[in-house]
Design a protein around this motif. Structure first.
Motif, PDB file in Angstrom:
ATOM      1  N   HIS A  87     -26.010 -39.208  71.210  1.00  0.00           N
ATOM      2  CA  HIS A  87     -26.985 -40.047  70.088  1.00  0.00           C
ATOM      3  C   HIS A  87     -27.567 -39.027  69.754  1.00  0.00           C
ATOM      4  O   HIS A  87     -27.927 -38.124  70.067  1.00  0.00           O
ATOM      5  CB  HIS A  87     -27.639 -41.806  69.843  1.00  0.00           C
ATOM      6  CG  HIS A  87     -27.898 -42.077  69.112  1.00  0.00           C
ATOM      7  ND1 HIS A  87     -29.253 -41.190  68.694  1.00  0.00           N
ATOM      8  CD2 HIS A  87     -27.682 -42.416  67.973  1.00  0.00           C
ATOM      9  CE1 HIS A  87     -29.888 -41.894  67.409  1.00  0.00           C
ATOM     10  NE2 HIS A  87     -28.964 -42.638  67.215  1.00  0.00           N
ATOM     11  N   LEU A  88     -27.525 -38.035  68.684  1.00  0.00           N
ATOM     12  CA  LEU A  88     -28.175 -38.113  67.479  1.00  0.00           C
ATOM     13  C   LEU A  88     -29.329 -38.272  66.304  1.00  0.00           C
ATOM     14  O   LEU A  88     -28.391 -38.881  65.566  1.00  0.00           O
ATOM     15  CB  LEU A  88     -27.278 -36.493  66.610  1.00  0.00           C
ATOM     16  CG  LEU A  88     -26.636 -35.430  67.814  1.00  0.00           C
ATOM     17  CD1 LEU A  88     -25.679 -34.517  66.589  1.00  0.00           C
ATOM     18  CD2 LEU A  88     -27.679 -34.785  67.973  1.00  0.00           C
ATOM     19  N   ARG A  89     -30.643 -37.667  65.867  1.00  0.00           N
ATOM     20  CA  ARG A  89     -31.249 -37.948  65.171  1.00  0.00           C
ATOM     21  C   ARG A  89     -31.296 -36.687  64.665  1.00  0.00           C
ATOM     22  O   ARG A  89     -31.902 -35.719  65.741  1.00  0.00           O
ATOM     23  CB  ARG A  89     -31.836 -38.948  65.564  1.00  0.00           C
ATOM     24  CG  ARG A  89     -33.292 -39.018  64.896  1.00  0.00           C
ATOM     25  CD  ARG A  89     -33.910 -40.004  65.631  1.00  0.00           C
ATOM     26  NE  ARG A  89     -35.005 -40.556  64.362  1.00  0.00           N
ATOM     27  CZ  ARG A  89     -35.467 -41.336  63.202  1.00  0.00           C
ATOM     28  NH1 ARG A  89     -33.802 -42.274  62.903  1.00  0.00           N
ATOM     29  NH2 ARG A  89     -36.546 -41.668  62.439  1.00  0.00           N
ATOM     30  N   CYS A 140     -33.711 -34.738  61.590  1.00  0.00           N
ATOM     31  CA  CYS A 140     -34.804 -34.637  60.861  1.00  0.00           C
ATOM     32  C   CYS A 140     -35.250 -33.341  60.056  1.00  0.00           C
ATOM     33  O   CYS A 140     -35.643 -32.391  60.719  1.00  0.00           O
ATOM     34  CB  CYS A 140     -36.021 -35.572  61.253  1.00  0.00           C
ATOM     35  SG  CYS A 140     -35.535 -37.103  62.578  1.00  0.00           S
ATOM     36  N   CYS A 162     -34.438 -38.420  57.896  1.00  0.00           N
ATOM     37  CA  CYS A 162     -33.399 -38.524  59.485  1.00  0.00           C
ATOM     38  C   CYS A 162     -32.144 -39.063  58.923  1.00  0.00           C
ATOM     39  O   CYS A 162     -32.088 -39.704  58.156  1.00  0.00           O
ATOM     40  CB  CYS A 162     -34.452 -38.992  60.012  1.00  0.00           C
ATOM     41  SG  CYS A 162     -36.697 -38.150  61.049  1.00  0.00           S
ATOM     42  N   GLN A 163     -31.956 -38.398  59.285  1.00  0.00           N
ATOM     43  CA  GLN A 163     -30.582 -38.881  59.376  1.00  0.00           C
ATOM     44  C   GLN A 163     -29.675 -39.576  60.867  1.00  0.00           C
ATOM     45  O   GLN A 163     -30.608 -38.566  61.969  1.00  0.00           O
ATOM     46  CB  GLN A 163     -28.857 -37.757  58.898  1.00  0.00           C
ATOM     47  CG  GLN A 163     -28.894 -37.674  57.219  1.00  0.00           C
ATOM     48  CD  GLN A 163     -28.094 -36.951  56.793  1.00  0.00           C
ATOM     49  OE1 GLN A 163     -27.047 -36.405  57.997  1.00  0.00           O
ATOM     50  NE2 GLN A 163     -28.263 -35.815  55.847  1.00  0.00           N
ATOM     51  N   GLU A 164     -28.940 -40.183  61.052  1.00  0.00           N
ATOM     52  CA  GLU A 164     -27.722 -39.906  62.454  1.00  0.00           C
ATOM     53  C   GLU A 164     -26.728 -40.097  62.294  1.00  0.00           C
ATOM     54  O   GLU A 164     -26.290 -41.045  62.279  1.00  0.00           O
ATOM     55  CB  GLU A 164     -28.970 -41.490  63.487  1.00  0.00           C
ATOM     56  CG  GLU A 164     -30.235 -41.502  63.723  1.00  0.00           C
ATOM     57  CD  GLU A 164     -31.070 -43.352  63.486  1.00  0.00           C
ATOM     58  OE1 GLU A 164     -30.086 -43.803  65.118  1.00  0.00           O
ATOM     59  OE2 GLU A 164     -31.769 -43.325  64.471  1.00  0.00           O
ATOM     60  N   ARG A 188     -22.920 -39.612  63.049  1.00  0.00           N
ATOM     61  CA  ARG A 188     -21.920 -40.526  64.174  1.00  0.00           C
ATOM     62  C   ARG A 188     -21.073 -39.100  64.410  1.00  0.00           C
ATOM     63  O   ARG A 188     -21.532 -37.988  64.455  1.00  0.00           O
ATOM     64  CB  ARG A 188     -20.654 -40.624  63.796  1.00  0.00           C
ATOM     65  CG  ARG A 188     -19.572 -41.241  64.899  1.00  0.00           C
ATOM     66  CD  ARG A 188     -18.218 -41.656  63.613  1.00  0.00           C
ATOM     67  NE  ARG A 188     -17.642 -42.409  64.920  1.00  0.00           N
ATOM     68  CZ  ARG A 188     -16.439 -41.736  65.420  1.00  0.00           C
ATOM     69  NH1 ARG A 188     -16.556 -41.085  64.021  1.00  0.00           N
ATOM     70  NH2 ARG A 188     -15.656 -42.427  65.716  1.00  0.00           N
ATOM     71  N   VAL A 214     -23.450 -33.849  59.140  1.00  0.00           N
ATOM     72  CA  VAL A 214     -25.212 -33.677  59.178  1.00  0.00           C
ATOM     73  C   VAL A 214     -24.956 -33.834  57.432  1.00  0.00           C
ATOM     74  O   VAL A 214     -25.053 -32.269  56.378  1.00  0.00           O
ATOM     75  CB  VAL A 214     -26.024 -33.068  59.748  1.00  0.00           C
ATOM     76  CG1 VAL A 214     -27.051 -33.461  59.368  1.00  0.00           C
ATOM     77  CG2 VAL A 214     -26.180 -33.335  61.371  1.00  0.00           C
ATOM     78  N   THR A 231     -33.318 -34.685  67.886  1.00  0.00           N
ATOM     79  CA  THR A 231     -33.027 -36.057  68.964  1.00  0.00           C
ATOM     80  C   THR A 231     -32.285 -36.046  69.933  1.00  0.00           C
ATOM     81  O   THR A 231     -31.410 -36.784  68.896  1.00  0.00           O
ATOM     82  CB  THR A 231     -34.119 -37.136  68.857  1.00  0.00           C
ATOM     83  OG1 THR A 231     -35.387 -36.452  68.279  1.00  0.00           O
ATOM     84  CG2 THR A 231     -34.351 -37.977  70.378  1.00  0.00           C
ATOM     85  N   THR A 246     -29.538 -37.733  72.827  1.00  0.00           N
ATOM     86  CA  THR A 246     -29.593 -38.802  74.054  1.00  0.00           C
ATOM     87  C   THR A 246     -27.844 -38.771  74.346  1.00  0.00           C
ATOM     88  O   THR A 246     -27.504 -38.825  73.830  1.00  0.00           O
ATOM     89  CB  THR A 246     -30.317 -39.590  73.552  1.00  0.00           C
ATOM     90  OG1 THR A 246     -31.260 -39.904  73.065  1.00  0.00           O
ATOM     91  CG2 THR A 246     -30.249 -41.043  74.269  1.00  0.00           C
ATOM     92  N   ARG A 292     -35.497 -33.776  72.338  1.00  0.00           N
ATOM     93  CA  ARG A 292     -36.305 -33.319  71.388  1.00  0.00           C
ATOM     94  C   ARG A 292     -36.024 -31.707  71.319  1.00  0.00           C
ATOM     95  O   ARG A 292     -36.779 -31.358  71.942  1.00  0.00           O
ATOM     96  CB  ARG A 292     -37.484 -33.773  70.767  1.00  0.00           C
ATOM     97  CG  ARG A 292     -37.202 -33.833  68.479  1.00  0.00           C
ATOM     98  CD  ARG A 292     -38.505 -34.453  68.121  1.00  0.00           C
ATOM     99  NE  ARG A 292     -39.756 -33.924  68.756  1.00  0.00           N
ATOM    100  CZ  ARG A 292     -39.979 -32.520  67.767  1.00  0.00           C
ATOM    101  NH1 ARG A 292     -39.353 -31.960  67.346  1.00  0.00           N
ATOM    102  NH2 ARG A 292     -41.451 -32.260  68.770  1.00  0.00           N
TER     103      ARG A 292
END
Length: 168
Positions: A56-58, A60, A65-67, A69, A108, A119, A121, A134
């Protein structure tokens, strides 16, 4: 007759436009219409790649922020299957063999060429968090057709090894 002239004029304009799009951006070289997507690649080489089931990416920057796929897939290495002989025209072969790593790309939209906070995960097959860190990353411009054809979209690569994320 008028329709024929209109069709010929339109056809000529379209051909001229198409020729402009494929013309060399410099030094007599041809530039294709290939592009690049803005985003981040994630690479988790072996042996750590074998532990990762999901990511999983976040991302910013500028107060938003974008998350995106991010789907990881197994990586592979090229393995020679030999050649039919030693002559220059003899056929040689190769196959892909899994190497225990995982990689993926996250699109993105609007990714800038300035520092972004990412970030990442990673989770194992049981859903347990394997890594959560992060990092600051500065995406770089890509040149999918070479520098003579102009800029593509910015991208960056995050490599995970020994529990650390190295941006590139």
């Amino acid at each position: 007759m008028r329709r024929l002239r209109t069709a010929v004029t339109l056809g000529t304009a379209l051909l001229a436009l198409a020729a402009c799009g494929t013309g060399g951006g410099g030094a007599g070289r041809e530039c294709t219409l290939i592009g690049s997507m803005p985003g981040l690649s994630v690479v988790v080489p072996a042996p750590e790649g074998a532990r990762v089931a999901s990511a999983h990416l976040r991302v910013c920057w500028g107060g938003t922020c974008q998350e995106p796929r991010l789907e990881l897939r197994p990586t592979s290495k090229t393995v020679s299957t030999g050649c039919d002989g030693d002559e220059p025209d003899d056929a040689c072969g190769a196959s892909a063999s899994p190497d225990g790593g995982m990689s993926g790309f996250a699109h993105v939209e609007g990714l800038p060429k300035t520092s972004v906070k990412v970030t990442l995960t990673l989770r194992d097959a049981q859903g347990r968090k394997y890594l959560g860190k992060r990092v600051d990353v500065t995406p770089k411009t890509t040149f999918p057709n070479g520098p003579h054809c102009g800029e593509g979209e910015p991208q960056a690569v995050l490599t995970v090894a020994n529990g650390q994320i190295t941006p590139r």
